[in-house]
Motif scaffolding. Structure first.
Motif, mmCIF file in Angstrom:
data_model
loop_
_atom_site.group_PDB
_atom_site.id
_atom_site.type_symbol
_atom_site.label_atom_id
_atom_site.label_comp_id
_atom_site.label_asym_id
_atom_site.label_seq_id
_atom_site.Cartn_x
_atom_site.Cartn_y
_atom_site.Cartn_z
ATOM 1 N N SER A 389 -36.761 29.237 -22.541
ATOM 2 C CA SER A 389 -36.770 29.079 -21.082
ATOM 3 C C SER A 389 -38.124 28.550 -20.630
ATOM 4 O O SER A 389 -39.166 29.038 -21.071
ATOM 5 N N PHE A 390 -38.103 27.566 -19.750
ATOM 6 C CA PHE A 390 -39.337 26.983 -19.232
ATOM 7 C C PHE A 390 -39.157 26.639 -17.760
ATOM 8 O O PHE A 390 -38.042 26.517 -17.255
ATOM 9 N N HIS A 391 -40.272 26.505 -17.056
ATOM 10 C CA HIS A 391 -40.264 26.157 -15.635
ATOM 11 C C HIS A 391 -40.799 24.733 -15.463
ATOM 12 O O HIS A 391 -41.592 24.265 -16.273
ATOM 13 N N TYR A 392 -40.362 24.097 -14.385
ATOM 14 C CA TYR A 392 -40.780 22.711 -14.183
ATOM 15 C C TYR A 392 -40.983 22.441 -12.695
ATOM 16 O O TYR A 392 -40.039 22.465 -11.902
ATOM 17 N N TYR A 393 -42.263 22.208 -12.320
ATOM 18 C CA TYR A 393 -42.604 21.862 -10.946
ATOM 19 C C TYR A 393 -43.413 20.561 -10.907
ATOM 20 O O TYR A 393 -44.148 20.304 -9.959
ATOM 21 N N GLU A 394 -43.271 19.765 -11.932
ATOM 22 C CA GLU A 394 -44.027 18.518 -12.033
ATOM 23 C C GLU A 394 -43.173 17.339 -11.546
ATOM 24 O O GLU A 394 -42.170 17.523 -10.867
ATOM 25 N N ASP A 395 -43.571 16.154 -11.909
ATOM 26 C CA ASP A 395 -42.911 14.924 -11.452
ATOM 27 C C ASP A 395 -41.437 14.924 -11.863
ATOM 28 O O ASP A 395 -41.107 14.937 -13.047
ATOM 29 N N LYS A 396 -40.548 14.891 -10.881
ATOM 30 C CA LYS A 396 -39.114 14.940 -11.191
ATOM 31 C C LYS A 396 -38.655 13.695 -11.948
ATOM 32 O O LYS A 396 -37.721 13.758 -12.749
ATOM 33 N N ASP A 397 -39.310 12.590 -11.740
ATOM 34 C CA ASP A 397 -38.905 11.360 -12.418
ATOM 35 C C ASP A 397 -39.210 11.393 -13.922
ATOM 36 O O ASP A 397 -38.624 10.630 -14.689
ATOM 37 N N ALA A 398 -40.119 12.298 -14.317
ATOM 38 C CA ALA A 398 -40.462 12.415 -15.740
ATOM 39 C C ALA A 398 -39.672 13.515 -16.427
ATOM 40 O O ALA A 398 -39.754 13.671 -17.655
ATOM 41 N N PHE A 399 -38.892 14.267 -15.657
ATOM 42 C CA PHE A 399 -38.239 15.455 -16.217
ATOM 43 C C PHE A 399 -37.267 15.126 -17.350
ATOM 44 O O PHE A 399 -37.306 15.742 -18.413
ATOM 45 N N GLU A 400 -36.386 14.161 -17.143
ATOM 46 C CA GLU A 400 -35.346 13.897 -18.134
ATOM 47 C C GLU A 400 -35.951 13.512 -19.484
ATOM 48 O O GLU A 400 -35.509 13.999 -20.541
ATOM 49 N N GLU A 445 -31.092 14.556 -6.863
ATOM 50 C CA GLU A 445 -31.461 13.799 -8.056
ATOM 51 C C GLU A 445 -31.558 14.694 -9.290
ATOM 52 O O GLU A 445 -31.142 14.300 -10.390
ATOM 53 N N MET A 446 -32.095 15.900 -9.125
ATOM 54 C CA MET A 446 -32.194 16.829 -10.256
ATOM 55 C C MET A 446 -30.804 17.254 -10.722
ATOM 56 O O MET A 446 -30.542 17.328 -11.935
ATOM 57 N N SER A 498 -30.786 20.908 1.799
ATOM 58 C CA SER A 498 -30.756 21.032 0.337
ATOM 59 C C SER A 498 -29.627 21.933 -0.158
ATOM 60 O O SER A 498 -29.242 21.853 -1.334
ATOM 61 N N PHE A 499 -29.094 22.785 0.715
ATOM 62 C CA PHE A 499 -28.051 23.728 0.279
ATOM 63 C C PHE A 499 -26.838 22.985 -0.282
ATOM 64 O O PHE A 499 -26.143 23.506 -1.158
ATOM 65 N N LYS A 500 -26.615 21.796 0.197
ATOM 66 C CA LYS A 500 -25.495 20.994 -0.294
ATOM 67 C C LYS A 500 -25.618 20.728 -1.791
ATOM 68 O O LYS A 500 -24.612 20.521 -2.485
ATOM 69 N N TYR A 501 -26.876 20.782 -2.305
ATOM 70 C CA TYR A 501 -27.125 20.462 -3.709
ATOM 71 C C TYR A 501 -27.650 21.672 -4.486
ATOM 72 O O TYR A 501 -28.314 21.531 -5.505
ATOM 73 N N ILE A 502 -27.300 22.861 -4.023
ATOM 74 C CA ILE A 502 -27.710 24.074 -4.710
ATOM 75 C C ILE A 502 -27.055 24.158 -6.092
ATOM 76 O O ILE A 502 -27.535 24.793 -7.004
ATOM 77 N N SER A 503 -25.896 23.502 -6.205
ATOM 78 C CA SER A 503 -25.193 23.405 -7.480
ATOM 79 C C SER A 503 -24.381 22.131 -7.484
ATOM 80 O O SER A 503 -24.033 21.600 -6.427
#
Length: 505
Positions: A389-400, A445-446, A498-503
């Motif tokens: 398990s890890f957390h991610y709060y960095e650049d979303k474009d680099a996540f994938e 996007e996420m 954002s709630f529209k994209y909670i899942s």
């Protein structure tokens, strides 16, 4: 004028003499009274270690009878207390290379060996941090006069960490068998002989827990009115039930919650806190939600001498809930790598490994993980956990790309994005900050990346909060205000864009 000063000075001296004399007479009188009212003279001289607060290894007595005098429960309790105190004071002696307190728990002949080791370690500039995690004593002989005990202590689990010139050299966990003789002196059981008969390396291998059958789609949860104080005096299960129903209808199936170490009573876990945690798990089960319980929130010590207290805390909580239907996994600690600089990387990792071993020895059904604060740390102890398990709060474009790279490193364990999110805050402290529209676009996007790569996720968090404790983000207002606006629901209880994209529905 001179005569007046002399008179005043003499008066002050006389008064001081009378006061000192009166105090001495009072102390002598009190001591005489203490010794003549059935008090134990030894207790006024004996430096008692508060073991209940400092040293609690697991002790399992083999009570199958002994030679000599019959052993009663009170005497057995006193022997255990003094015996563990002796271990504790020796642990301190070797970690500090100090003789202080040793004479209180070891007879003259026994402490010679300890002092020789201390002297040798001082010369070589060696210190040893150590603790025992479990004892299994068995009394062979209790002398007829009640002054001597011979016992065997089998399968003692000992952890040692060795330093030279303040630099870490090695660590080892062993299982040892001891023969012990204790003598009753001045009302206390002191060790006369402590002989290690055999030793072997402790087996740290554990079996993997059964795999999690469903894809995690979750959210980190605090009630809106009580963030970071979920189990406090304002605990309200009705609010929690309502929130869990909302989470379920939002097409999520998992929540991650946090158990604060100190608030739950540390080594002496509060029964009322356990009852509140049980109500939360019951509420989750009622809403068909699974729960990841994160332990040791707001804890950051990791010192070896604290390990036995940590173990008793874990033992109680894991035993209480290991069979609960809502439980999905145990998260040992939230973002422990943030303590590497202040507490020492090796200290933290060793502590994590020991806690994992303990949890898995109690609960063999549920997964164990660690909530690393970033993707770079995710591979640490990967062979010890069931989920990475890890957390991610960095650049979303680099996540994938970074997620794909991690998957190449960790091929045999499922990966879980345990925290991610972004704030919608724009205000005085960040006039060019985010907005609800930007936040919604981030989650859209996420979620597309999650769907494409089938990534389990747990977002941060359901609500915006009115107040963030300084222990969480510090005093800086631009950090605190941003943290208050990470939710899918605003401070007025209204769903944000954002709630529209909670899942991904």
């Amino acid at each position: 004028m001179v005569n007046t000063n002399k008179i005043i000075f003499k008066s002050i001296l006389l008064l001081s003499y009378l006061i000192i004399t009166a105090v001495l007479l009072f102390l002598i009188s009190s001591l005489y009274s203490y010794f003549n009212t059935g008090a134990d003279r030894s207790k006024i001289l004996h430096t008692k270690i508060k073991k209940i607060d400092q040293y609690l290894p697991k002790v399992t007595w083999l009570e199958d009878g002994n030679l000599g005098r019959e052993m009663n429960a009170q005497t057995l309790s006193e022997i255990e207390s003094n015996y563990l105190d002796a271990w504790y004071i020796k642990n301190i002696a070797f970690s500090t290379n100090s003789k202080i307190g040793v004479d209180a728990y070891y007879t003259e002949s026994a402490r010679k060996n300890i002092f020789n080791i201390i002297q040798a370690n001082k010369k070589e500039k060696i210190t040893i941090e150590r603790t025992t995690l479990s004892h299994n004593p068995d009394i062979f002989l209790f002398s007829e006069d009640g002054q001597l005990v011979v016992l065997e202590d089998k399968n003692v689990v000992e952890y040692k960490r060795v330093f030279k010139d303040n630099k870490f050299i090695l660590e080892i966990t062993e299982i040892a068998n001891y023969k012990v003789i204790l003598l009753l002196e001045d009302g206390f059981w002191r060790i006369r002989h402590l002989v290690k008969e055999s030793v072997s390396e402790f087996n740290k291998k554990t079996k993997a827990s059964p795999p999690i059958s469903k894809t995690i789609k979750g959210i980190n949860y605090y009630p809106q009115a009580t963030p970071w104080n979920m189990f406090g005096s304002d605990f309200d299960i009705k609010i929690i039930l309502k929130d869990f129903n909302l989470i379920k209808t939002a097409n999520l199936n998992t929540i991650r919650i946090f158990v604060p170490y100190k608030d739950f009573g540390k080594a002496k876990v509060s029964e009322s806190k356990l009852n509140k945690l049980r109500k939360v798990l019951d509420a989750a089960e009622k809403n068909d939600l699974k729960v990841i319980i994160t332990l040791f929130d707001f804890y950051g010590n990791y010192e070896v001498l604290d390990w036995t207290l940590n173990h008793r805390h874990v033992e109680v909580i894991v035993t209480a809930f290991k069979n609960h239907n809502a439980l999905l996994a145990w998260d040992v600690k939230n973002e422990p790598n943030l303590d590497f600089d202040s507490r020492g990387r090796q200290n933290v990792i060793s502590w994590l490994e020991q806690i994992i071993l303990l949890i898995k020895s109690i609960d063999k059904k549920h997964a164990v993980t660690i909530g690393w604060s970033n993707i770079s740390s995710a591979s640490i102890l990967k062979d010890k956990v069931d989920l990475v398990s890890f957390h991610y709060y960095e650049d979303k474009d680099a996540f994938e790309e970074r997620y794909t790279d991690l998957k190449e490193i960790i091929k045999d364990k499922p990966l879980v994005l345990g925290e991610f999110g972004t704030t919608s805050y724009r205000g005085f402290w960040k006039p060019f900050g985010s907005s609800e529209e930007k936040q919604a676009r981030y989650y859209k996007e996420m979620q597309a990346v999650f769907a494409k790569n089938k990534i389990p996720f747990i977002s941060w968090t359901l609500y915006d909060f009115n107040k963030i404790p300084k222990e969480v983000v510090g005093e800086l207002p631009w950090r605190r205000n941003a943290q208050e606006h990470y939710g899918f629901i605003n401070k007025n209880g209204e769903k944000k864009k954002s709630f529209k994209y909670i899942s991904k529905h």
